[in-house]
Scaffold this active site. Structure first.
Site, PDB file in Angstrom:
ATOM      1  N   ALA A  15       0.786   4.194   0.731  1.00 32.55           N
ATOM      2  CA  ALA A  15       0.811   5.005   1.563  1.00 32.55           C
ATOM      3  C   ALA A  15       1.155   4.650   3.044  1.00 32.55           C
ATOM      4  O   ALA A  15       1.392   5.185   4.036  1.00 32.55           O
ATOM      5  CB  ALA A  15      -1.030   5.105   1.995  1.00 32.55           C
ATOM      6  N   CYS A  16       1.597   3.330   2.947  1.00 39.21           N
ATOM      7  CA  CYS A  16       2.147   2.769   4.340  1.00 39.21           C
ATOM      8  C   CYS A  16       3.493   3.004   4.430  1.00 39.21           C
ATOM      9  O   CYS A  16       4.537   2.537   3.415  1.00 39.21           O
ATOM     10  CB  CYS A  16       1.751   1.287   4.237  1.00 39.21           C
ATOM     11  SG  CYS A  16       2.741   0.114   5.643  1.00 39.21           S
ATOM     12  N   SER A  17       3.957   3.622   5.668  1.00 35.96           N
ATOM     13  CA  SER A  17       5.402   3.816   5.920  1.00 35.96           C
ATOM     14  C   SER A  17       6.423   2.531   5.973  1.00 35.96           C
ATOM     15  O   SER A  17       7.401   2.496   5.552  1.00 35.96           O
ATOM     16  CB  SER A  17       5.519   4.379   7.350  1.00 35.96           C
ATOM     17  OG  SER A  17       5.184   3.633   8.204  1.00 35.96           O
ATOM     18  N   ASN A  59       1.045  -1.113  -0.154  1.00 32.71           N
ATOM     19  CA  ASN A  59      -0.051   0.005   0.091  1.00 32.71           C
ATOM     20  C   ASN A  59       1.110   1.030  -0.045  1.00 32.71           C
ATOM     21  O   ASN A  59       1.574   1.548   0.765  1.00 32.71           O
ATOM     22  CB  ASN A  59      -0.841   0.036   1.247  1.00 32.71           C
ATOM     23  CG  ASN A  59      -1.677   1.295   1.363  1.00 32.71           C
ATOM     24  OD1 ASN A  59      -1.383   2.085   0.810  1.00 32.71           O
ATOM     25  ND2 ASN A  59      -2.501   1.384   2.432  1.00 32.71           N
TER      26      ASN A  59
END
Length: 126
Positions: free
Chosen positions: A8-10, A6
Site C-alpha cells: 500500500a506504500c507509494s 508494504n
C-alpha cells in the site's frame, strides 16, 4: 536482493518499479505479513549503521500504542525500541532493500536506490 515492502506504500511501489526498470532480480518480503525477527532487525540495523528509532515511523498510530512517544533514543532504551518494532512491524520505515553484496538502504529516494543497483543496470536517478 531483498526488499521489505508494504504494497500500500507509494515509496515501496516506486522502489520496486526502479528495481524492475533496472532489470535486477529481487525477492519481495511483505514485512507486515512476514515480520522480521528481532535478530533480523538487529542485522539490518547493523548494515544500515542506524538505531531502531532511526527506522521508526513516528507518525503511525502504533507509535503511540507501543508507548514510544516519550521513550528516550539512547542505548539504555534500545531494547524497548527493538521490542516495539518486532511487535508492531508497521512502525518500520519502508522500503528496506538489501543487495546481494549486503549493502542495505531505506530506499525512499532515488539516491538511496542507486546505492543498491548495479552500475551496469542502466538505471539512473533521472
Amino acid at each position: 536482493m531483498e526488499i521489505w515492502v508494504n504494497p500500500a506504500c507509494s515509496k515501496c511501489r516506486a522502489a520496486t518499479t526502479a528495481l524492475d526498470e533496472a532489470g535486477v532480480e529481487y525477492t519481495v518480503r511483505r514485512y507486515l505479513e512476514d515480520p522480521p525477527t528481532r535478530e533480523e532487525l538487529e542485522e539490518v540495523l547493523g548494515r544500515l549503521g542506524l538505531e531502531p528509532w532511526d527506522i521508526t515511523r513516528p507518525k503511525e498510530a502504533a507509535t503511540h500504542d507501543a508507548g514510544l512517544l516519550d521513550v528516550p533514543k539512547d542505548a539504555e532504551h534500545r531494547d524497548r525500541w527493538l521490542d516495539a518494532l518486532t511487535a508492531h512491524p508497521q512502525l518500520i520505515q519502508r522500503p528496506i532493500i538489501t543487495a546481494d553484496d549486503g549493502t542495505t538502504v531505506v530506499g525512499r529516494d532515488p539516491a538511496s536506490l542507486a546505492q543498491v543497483l548495479p552500475a551496469s543496470s542502466g538505471w539512473s536517478l533521472a
